[in-house]
Design a protein around this motif. Structure first.
Motif, PDB file in Angstrom:
ATOM      1  N   THR A   1     -21.230  34.220  57.979  1.00 32.40           N
ATOM      2  CA  THR A   1     -20.567  33.828  59.225  1.00 32.40           C
ATOM      3  C   THR A   1     -19.221  33.154  59.001  1.00 32.40           C
ATOM      4  O   THR A   1     -18.471  32.968  59.953  1.00 32.40           O
ATOM      5  CB  THR A   1     -21.472  32.904  60.051  1.00 32.40           C
ATOM      6  N   GLY A   2     -18.901  32.761  57.772  1.00 34.62           N
ATOM      7  CA  GLY A   2     -17.607  32.134  57.539  1.00 34.62           C
ATOM      8  C   GLY A   2     -17.472  31.585  56.138  1.00 34.62           C
ATOM      9  O   GLY A   2     -18.409  31.606  55.344  1.00 34.62           O
ATOM     10  N   THR A   3     -16.267  31.103  55.850  1.00 30.67           N
ATOM     11  CA  THR A   3     -15.967  30.487  54.565  1.00 30.67           C
ATOM     12  C   THR A   3     -14.810  29.523  54.748  1.00 30.67           C
ATOM     13  O   THR A   3     -14.125  29.547  55.772  1.00 30.67           O
ATOM     14  CB  THR A   3     -15.637  31.545  53.493  1.00 30.67           C
ATOM     15  N   ASP A   4     -14.584  28.686  53.766  1.00 29.53           N
ATOM     16  CA  ASP A   4     -13.531  27.673  53.843  1.00 29.53           C
ATOM     17  C   ASP A   4     -12.357  28.023  52.932  1.00 29.53           C
ATOM     18  O   ASP A   4     -12.002  27.264  52.045  1.00 29.53           O
ATOM     19  CB  ASP A   4     -14.090  26.293  53.507  1.00 29.53           C
ATOM     20  N   LEU A   5     -11.738  29.144  53.149  1.00 26.13           N
ATOM     21  CA  LEU A   5     -10.618  29.583  52.319  1.00 26.13           C
ATOM     22  C   LEU A   5      -9.371  28.757  52.616  1.00 26.13           C
ATOM     23  O   LEU A   5      -9.131  28.370  53.763  1.00 26.13           O
ATOM     24  CB  LEU A   5     -10.337  31.063  52.568  1.00 26.13           C
ATOM     25  N   PRO A   6      -8.552  28.508  51.593  1.00 22.47           N
ATOM     26  CA  PRO A   6      -7.307  27.765  51.822  1.00 22.47           C
ATOM     27  C   PRO A   6      -6.265  28.645  52.522  1.00 22.47           C
ATOM     28  O   PRO A   6      -6.436  29.862  52.632  1.00 22.47           O
ATOM     29  CB  PRO A   6      -6.853  27.406  50.400  1.00 22.47           C
ATOM     30  N   GLU A   7      -5.172  28.031  52.964  1.00 24.46           N
ATOM     31  CA  GLU A   7      -4.099  28.789  53.617  1.00 24.46           C
ATOM     32  C   GLU A   7      -3.413  29.724  52.635  1.00 24.46           C
ATOM     33  O   GLU A   7      -2.945  30.792  53.014  1.00 24.46           O
ATOM     34  CB  GLU A   7      -3.063  27.840  54.217  1.00 24.46           C
ATOM     35  N   TYR A   8      -3.332  29.304  51.361  1.00 33.48           N
ATOM     36  CA  TYR A   8      -2.734  30.125  50.318  1.00 33.48           C
ATOM     37  C   TYR A   8      -3.283  29.684  48.972  1.00 33.48           C
ATOM     38  O   TYR A   8      -3.825  28.588  48.829  1.00 33.48           O
ATOM     39  CB  TYR A   8      -1.203  30.033  50.342  1.00 33.48           C
ATOM     40  N   PHE A   9      -3.137  30.559  47.966  1.00 35.47           N
ATOM     41  CA  PHE A   9      -3.554  30.250  46.604  1.00 35.47           C
ATOM     42  C   PHE A   9      -2.327  29.961  45.752  1.00 35.47           C
ATOM     43  O   PHE A   9      -1.270  30.554  45.958  1.00 35.47           O
ATOM     44  CB  PHE A   9      -4.306  31.432  45.973  1.00 35.47           C
ATOM     45  N   GLU A  10      -2.502  29.066  44.779  1.00 35.50           N
ATOM     46  CA  GLU A  10      -1.461  28.786  43.805  1.00 35.50           C
ATOM     47  C   GLU A  10      -1.882  29.390  42.469  1.00 35.50           C
ATOM     48  O   GLU A  10      -3.026  29.236  42.042  1.00 35.50           O
ATOM     49  CB  GLU A  10      -1.248  27.292  43.654  1.00 35.50           C
ATOM     50  N   ILE A  11      -0.945  30.065  41.801  1.00 31.53           N
ATOM     51  CA  ILE A  11      -1.228  30.678  40.507  1.00 31.53           C
ATOM     52  C   ILE A  11      -1.583  29.588  39.499  1.00 31.53           C
ATOM     53  O   ILE A  11      -0.956  28.540  39.449  1.00 31.53           O
ATOM     54  CB  ILE A  11      -0.017  31.506  40.029  1.00 31.53           C
ATOM     55  N   GLY A  12      -2.622  29.841  38.723  1.00 26.71           N
ATOM     56  CA  GLY A  12      -3.074  28.906  37.709  1.00 26.71           C
ATOM     57  C   GLY A  12      -4.106  27.911  38.214  1.00 26.71           C
ATOM     58  O   GLY A  12      -4.638  27.133  37.435  1.00 26.71           O
ATOM     59  N   GLU A  13      -4.409  27.932  39.489  1.00 26.17           N
ATOM     60  CA  GLU A  13      -5.381  27.003  40.059  1.00 26.17           C
ATOM     61  C   GLU A  13      -6.759  27.666  40.157  1.00 26.17           C
ATOM     62  O   GLU A  13      -6.882  28.881  40.188  1.00 26.17           O
ATOM     63  CB  GLU A  13      -4.943  26.541  41.445  1.00 26.17           C
ATOM     64  N   SER A  14      -7.784  26.819  40.251  1.00 24.56           N
ATOM     65  CA  SER A  14      -9.157  27.272  40.402  1.00 24.56           C
ATOM     66  C   SER A  14      -9.686  26.733  41.727  1.00 24.56           C
ATOM     67  O   SER A  14      -9.394  25.590  42.091  1.00 24.56           O
ATOM     68  CB  SER A  14      -9.993  26.754  39.236  1.00 24.56           C
ATOM     69  N   TYR A  15     -10.456  27.541  42.443  1.00 21.78           N
ATOM     70  CA  TYR A  15     -10.925  27.163  43.778  1.00 21.78           C
ATOM     71  C   TYR A  15     -12.435  27.325  43.886  1.00 21.78           C
ATOM     72  O   TYR A  15     -13.009  28.254  43.316  1.00 21.78           O
ATOM     73  CB  TYR A  15     -10.248  28.035  44.845  1.00 21.78           C
ATOM     74  N   ASP A  16     -13.056  26.409  44.631  1.00 23.66           N
ATOM     75  CA  ASP A  16     -14.459  26.524  45.003  1.00 23.66           C
ATOM     76  C   ASP A  16     -14.502  26.986  46.454  1.00 23.66           C
ATOM     77  O   ASP A  16     -13.823  26.410  47.304  1.00 23.66           O
ATOM     78  CB  ASP A  16     -15.182  25.184  44.883  1.00 23.66           C
ATOM     79  N   LEU A  17     -15.272  28.028  46.737  1.00 26.63           N
ATOM     80  CA  LEU A  17     -15.356  28.573  48.087  1.00 26.63           C
ATOM     81  C   LEU A  17     -16.742  28.331  48.653  1.00 26.63           C
ATOM     82  O   LEU A  17     -17.741  28.755  48.072  1.00 26.63           O
ATOM     83  CB  LEU A  17     -15.073  30.078  48.076  1.00 26.63           C
ATOM     84  N   GLU A  18     -16.812  27.665  49.788  1.00 29.79           N
ATOM     85  CA  GLU A  18     -18.087  27.459  50.459  1.00 29.79           C
ATOM     86  C   GLU A  18     -18.288  28.611  51.437  1.00 29.79           C
ATOM     87  O   GLU A  18     -17.443  28.870  52.295  1.00 29.79           O
ATOM     88  CB  GLU A  18     -18.119  26.129  51.200  1.00 29.79           C
ATOM     89  N   VAL A  19     -19.399  29.316  51.300  1.00 30.39           N
ATOM     90  CA  VAL A  19     -19.714  30.477  52.141  1.00 30.39           C
ATOM     91  C   VAL A  19     -20.906  30.114  53.023  1.00 30.39           C
ATOM     92  O   VAL A  19     -21.939  29.652  52.531  1.00 30.39           O
ATOM     93  CB  VAL A  19     -20.030  31.718  51.282  1.00 30.39           C
ATOM     94  N   THR A  20     -20.767  30.329  54.339  1.00 29.78           N
ATOM     95  CA  THR A  20     -21.823  30.031  55.296  1.00 29.78           C
ATOM     96  C   THR A  20     -22.494  31.333  55.715  1.00 29.78           C
ATOM     97  O   THR A  20     -21.820  32.336  55.966  1.00 29.78           O
ATOM     98  CB  THR A  20     -21.244  29.312  56.531  1.00 29.78           C
ATOM     99  N   TYR A  21     -23.818  31.317  55.795  1.00 34.89           N
ATOM    100  CA  TYR A  21     -24.568  32.526  56.154  1.00 34.89           C
ATOM    101  C   TYR A  21     -25.716  32.146  57.081  1.00 34.89           C
ATOM    102  O   TYR A  21     -26.108  30.994  57.186  1.00 34.89           O
ATOM    103  CB  TYR A  21     -25.087  33.248  54.906  1.00 34.89           C
ATOM    104  N   GLU A  22     -26.271  33.168  57.726  1.00 29.70           N
ATOM    105  CA  GLU A  22     -27.361  32.991  58.688  1.00 29.70           C
ATOM    106  C   GLU A  22     -28.597  33.719  58.158  1.00 29.70           C
ATOM    107  O   GLU A  22     -28.541  34.911  57.842  1.00 29.70           O
ATOM    108  CB  GLU A  22     -26.940  33.580  60.035  1.00 29.70           C
ATOM    109  N   LEU A  23     -29.720  33.005  58.067  1.00 25.44           N
ATOM    110  CA  LEU A  23     -30.983  33.616  57.648  1.00 25.44           C
ATOM    111  C   LEU A  23     -31.671  34.260  58.858  1.00 25.44           C
ATOM    112  O   LEU A  23     -31.598  33.718  59.964  1.00 25.44           O
ATOM    113  CB  LEU A  23     -31.905  32.563  57.042  1.00 25.44           C
TER     114      LEU A  23
END
Length: 159
Positions: A34-56
């Motif tokens: 149902t959604g995720t918390d993606l940033p507005e943009y990515f920076e080269i060389g950076e690492s990101y954690d993405l929270e993914v929301t789902y419905e059971l």
């Protein structure tokens, strides 16, 4: 006497191969993302954690893992596509689910590293389900690489 012992061992070995198993019968399916918390943009060389929301579908289902399929877009090789599906499991022996619990959940995909200057866009295709023809349906989110240029104000033509 040896024959009787051999027959008994043979009978016991056949009996021990009984295939009636009343244990769990785990099956796997996908959950609707149902959604995720993606940033507005990515920076080269950076690492990101993405929270993914789902419905059971119901409280008898449990999260198993994410299926992540990364590839380069065939139409434009400057877009890196990441397809994400949330895999869940359930016991097929349970025909009436009376468990209570939260149906919306979220998990984190850790350490997405943006390390290449080859791509100017990351496209996330989050699997939400299937249409009536069995075709996959996605929530598609584009995230540019590098801070977007600020929009310039339109020229004032009233002067």
């Amino acid at each position: 006497m040896k024959r009787i012992a051999l027959l008994m061992v043979l009978a016991l070995s056949l009996y021990s191969c009984d295939t009636d198993d009343d244990g769990p019968n785990l099956n796997f399916t996908i959950a609707e993302i149902t959604g995720t918390d993606l940033p507005e943009y990515f920076e080269i060389g950076e690492s990101y954690d993405l929270e993914v929301t789902y419905e059971l579908p119901n409280a008898c289902h449990q999260f198993s893992n994410f299926s992540v399929n990364p590839y380069v877009d065939e139409e434009t090789d400057s877009t890196f596509v990441i397809e994400i599906a949330a895999l869940i499991s359930y016991d097929a022996n349970i025909t009436d689910c009376t468990e209570e619990g939260e149906l919306t959940d979220s998990r984190t995909i850790r350490d997405l590293r943006v390390s290449s200057e080859d791509y100017n866009n990351y496209q996330f295709k989050l699997l939400t389900g299937e249409d009536e023809n069995g075709e996959a349906e996605f929530l598609i989110i584009d995230v540019p690489v590098g801070e977007p240029e600020p929009e310039t104000p339109e020229e004032n033509t009233n002067a």
